[in-house]
Design a protein around this motif. Structure first.
Motif: not given
Length: 183
Positions: A124-149
């Motif tokens: 969970i901790c590492n997934k949250i860190e990855r979510v933070k990275e993906l949010i910063k790069y703004n390539d994916l929306n939240f639903t896509e991030i949820a699916y990707k992880l």
């Protein structure tokens, strides 16, 4: 001969290790996050120099069986979290158990005793860190991030994210945009 290296969790770490191996004329078959498969044996001098260089940047050569096992578990998890676009076909526990050829309960107990956290908490901790990275790069929306992880839903991701960061996904995104250079 395989050297196991603690804290080797990124490509930058991997490139640093490769550079040091080349400087010391140490040949290797392959290098993964957390380990290097060296061809043959290395001299005591080469090993001491390598350990010294790695230690200076926070990488630690490990030889304790439990530490090696924990390092393998962490590497498997990080590799799963940072996969490109593959969808995970089985759950983390089955994947880890299959890859290491050991019972998951045993692995979980060793991991918890040694790290003070469960494998699930580490995931969970590492997934949250990855979510933070993906949010910063703004390539994916939240639903896509949820699916990707591999979250079951956006609501599940949102709940875990807020629980661990104290912020909603939207608030985090607003407060942590990458600054770009306007030339």
């Amino acid at each position: 001969m395989i050297l196991y290296i603690k804290h080797m969790v990124s490509l930058r770490c991997k490139y640093f290790v490769i550079k040091e191996l080349k400087k010391l004329n140490i040949n290797y078959v392959n290098i993964e996050l957390g380990s290097v498969n060296i061809i043959g044996n290395i001299s005591d001098y080469q090993k001491i120099k390598l350990i010294s260089k790695l230690t200076k940047v926070g990488l630690i050569v490990i030889d304790n069986k439990n530490d090696i096992l924990i390092n393998k578990i962490k590497s498997l998890i990080i590799n799963l979290i940072y996969r490109k676009d593959d969808v995970l076909k089985i759950n983390y526990s089955d994947h880890i158990s299959n890859k290491l050829g050991l019972n998951y309960t045993y692995l979980s107990n060793v991991f918890s005793r040694s790290t003070g956290q469960t494998i699930q908490q580490f995931i969970i901790c590492n997934k949250i860190e990855r979510v933070k990275e993906l949010i910063k790069y703004n390539d994916l929306n939240f639903t896509e991030i949820a699916y990707k992880l591999h979250y079951n839903s956006l609501a599940h991701l949102s709940y875990q994210f807020k629980k661990h960061t104290g912020k909603t996904l939207s608030l985090y995104k607003t407060n942590n945009k990458i600054k770009t250079c306007n030339i």
